[in-house]
Design a protein around this motif. Structure first.
Motif, PDB file in Angstrom:
ATOM      1  N   VAL A   1       0.712  -1.006   0.046  1.00 38.48           N
ATOM      2  CA  VAL A   1       0.120  -0.036  -0.077  1.00 38.48           C
ATOM      3  C   VAL A   1       1.003   1.250   0.119  1.00 38.48           C
ATOM      4  CG1 VAL A   1      -1.724   1.495   1.300  1.00 38.48           C
ATOM      5  CG2 VAL A   1      -1.912  -1.199   1.152  1.00 38.48           C
ATOM      6  N   THR A   2       0.434   2.056  -0.904  1.00 40.43           N
ATOM      7  CA  THR A   2       1.302   3.561  -0.860  1.00 40.43           C
ATOM      8  C   THR A   2       0.257   4.709  -0.461  1.00 40.43           C
ATOM      9  OG1 THR A   2       2.632   2.864  -2.692  1.00 40.43           O
ATOM     10  CG2 THR A   2       2.492   5.223  -2.428  1.00 40.43           C
ATOM     11  N   LEU A   3       0.694   5.448   0.781  1.00 39.27           N
ATOM     12  CA  LEU A   3       0.121   6.519   1.111  1.00 39.27           C
ATOM     13  C   LEU A   3       0.684   7.805   0.526  1.00 39.27           C
ATOM     14  CD1 LEU A   3      -0.013   6.041   4.934  1.00 39.27           C
ATOM     15  CD2 LEU A   3      -1.659   5.356   3.384  1.00 39.27           C
TER      16      LEU A   3
ATOM     17  N   ARG B   1      -1.056   8.815 -11.010  1.00 39.30           N
ATOM     18  CA  ARG B   1      -1.291   8.141 -12.518  1.00 39.30           C
ATOM     19  C   ARG B   1      -0.117   7.341 -13.126  1.00 39.30           C
ATOM     20  NH1 ARG B   1      -3.747  14.037 -14.024  1.00 39.30           N
ATOM     21  NH2 ARG B   1      -5.993  13.291 -13.876  1.00 39.30           N
ATOM     22  N   THR B   2       1.048   7.916 -12.645  1.00 39.51           N
ATOM     23  CA  THR B   2       2.368   7.032 -13.133  1.00 39.51           C
ATOM     24  C   THR B   2       2.400   5.737 -12.460  1.00 39.51           C
ATOM     25  OG1 THR B   2       3.360   9.291 -13.400  1.00 39.51           O
ATOM     26  CG2 THR B   2       4.788   7.344 -13.276  1.00 39.51           C
ATOM     27  N   ILE B   3       2.022   5.692 -11.220  1.00 40.83           N
ATOM     28  CA  ILE B   3       2.485   4.452 -10.705  1.00 40.83           C
ATOM     29  C   ILE B   3       1.294   3.506 -11.205  1.00 40.83           C
ATOM     30  CG2 ILE B   3       2.249   3.213  -8.470  1.00 40.83           C
ATOM     31  CD1 ILE B   3       3.555   5.704  -7.032  1.00 40.83           C
ATOM     32  N   ARG B   4       0.140   3.857 -11.090  1.00 40.14           N
ATOM     33  CA  ARG B   4      -0.775   2.989 -11.666  1.00 40.14           C
ATOM     34  C   ARG B   4      -0.668   2.685 -13.377  1.00 40.14           C
ATOM     35  NH1 ARG B   4      -4.706   0.172  -9.572  1.00 40.14           N
ATOM     36  NH2 ARG B   4      -6.371   0.765 -11.056  1.00 40.14           N
TER      37      ARG B   4
ATOM     38  N   ALA C   1      -1.342  -1.933  -8.264  1.00 44.79           N
ATOM     39  CA  ALA C   1      -0.629  -0.952  -7.162  1.00 44.79           C
ATOM     40  C   ALA C   1      -2.089  -0.400  -6.202  1.00 44.79           C
ATOM     41  CB  ALA C   1      -0.053   0.381  -7.677  1.00 44.79           C
ATOM     42  N   LYS C   2      -1.764  -0.407  -5.097  1.00 45.82           N
ATOM     43  CA  LYS C   2      -3.001  -0.098  -4.254  1.00 45.82           C
ATOM     44  C   LYS C   2      -2.370   1.477  -3.701  1.00 45.82           C
ATOM     45  CE  LYS C   2      -4.597  -4.536  -3.592  1.00 45.82           C
ATOM     46  NZ  LYS C   2      -4.515  -5.718  -2.548  1.00 45.82           N
TER      47      LYS C   2
END
Length: 208
Positions: free
Chosen positions: A51-53, A68-71, A77-78
């Motif tokens: 999980v990323t905050l 947007r970039t990570i997804r 990615a959560k």
């Protein structure tokens, strides 16, 4: 196994506080921290957290583009937006970018833990007070691209004549657009329109 968490925020003290709180919780572990979205992306690639905050208001590309970039690179990615932005427009935009949760920084510890666990399990989470805000504007007619641009120029302090010159349209057309903006935001003057737009997330205050 513990839920592995990455925190991305430009305030070191907030990152430290969140890390201390999460590391004290059974079944959670902060495995990395980042001070901006660009570094957050790098750390996500390196660590592949569960999980990323992600804060939204940061210098550089900002949290929304970071999400947007990570997804875009990792569809599984959560990500949870942990922010001060309360506007319904902010929430819809962030969830549309692929975030699985949206939580205010003022949330209580129990709500943060609940949000992380729910998102990690594959669910979604939005603060209840924000759900009410979204529902309140669910049927609103959105601003057009031209209306949004005029609203930005109004917020910059431009009068109708300058907006007309900037956009290459007549003053009467500008007046017509401003009238429609007021109708859609349910107000009758520029100051109130700007205030409402900032509160809802149509406009954002510059980062100091």
């Amino acid at each position: 196994m513990s839920i592995r968490i990455l925190t991305v925020d430009d305030h070191p003290m907030l990152r430290e506080g969140v890390a201390a709180m999460l590391n004290a919780e059974t079944g959670m572990e902060v495995v990395g921290e980042a001070g901006d979205a660009e570094q957050g992306i790098t750390e996500f690639r390196r660590l592949r957290p569960d999980v990323t905050l992600m804060d939204l208001q940061m210098r550089g590309m900002g949290g929304l583009n970071g999400i947007r970039t990570i997804r875009g690179e990792c569809a599984s990615a959560k990500i949870i937006a942990l922010t001060t932005y309360r506007g319904d427009v902010n929430v819809r935009e962030v969830l549309g970018a692929g975030a699985r949760g949206y939580l205010l920084k003022t949330a209580l510890r129990a709500e943060l833990m609940d949000c992380i666990r729910r998102v990690h399990a594959g669910g979604r989470y939005v603060s209840s007070e924000l759900c009410a805000e979204i529902a309140a504007h669910a049927g609103d007619e959105p601003l057009t691209a031209r209306e949004y641009r005029i609203l930005e120029l109004v917020a910059e302090g431009m009068e109708n004549k300058r907006i007309s010159s900037s956009l290459g349209i007549s003053v009467e057309t500008v007046k017509s657009h401003v009238t429609r903006i007021f109708e859609k935001l349910q107000t009758h003057n520029r100051t109130e329109a700007i205030r409402i737009a900032l509160r809802r997330g149509l406009l954002r205050e510059p980062i100091d």
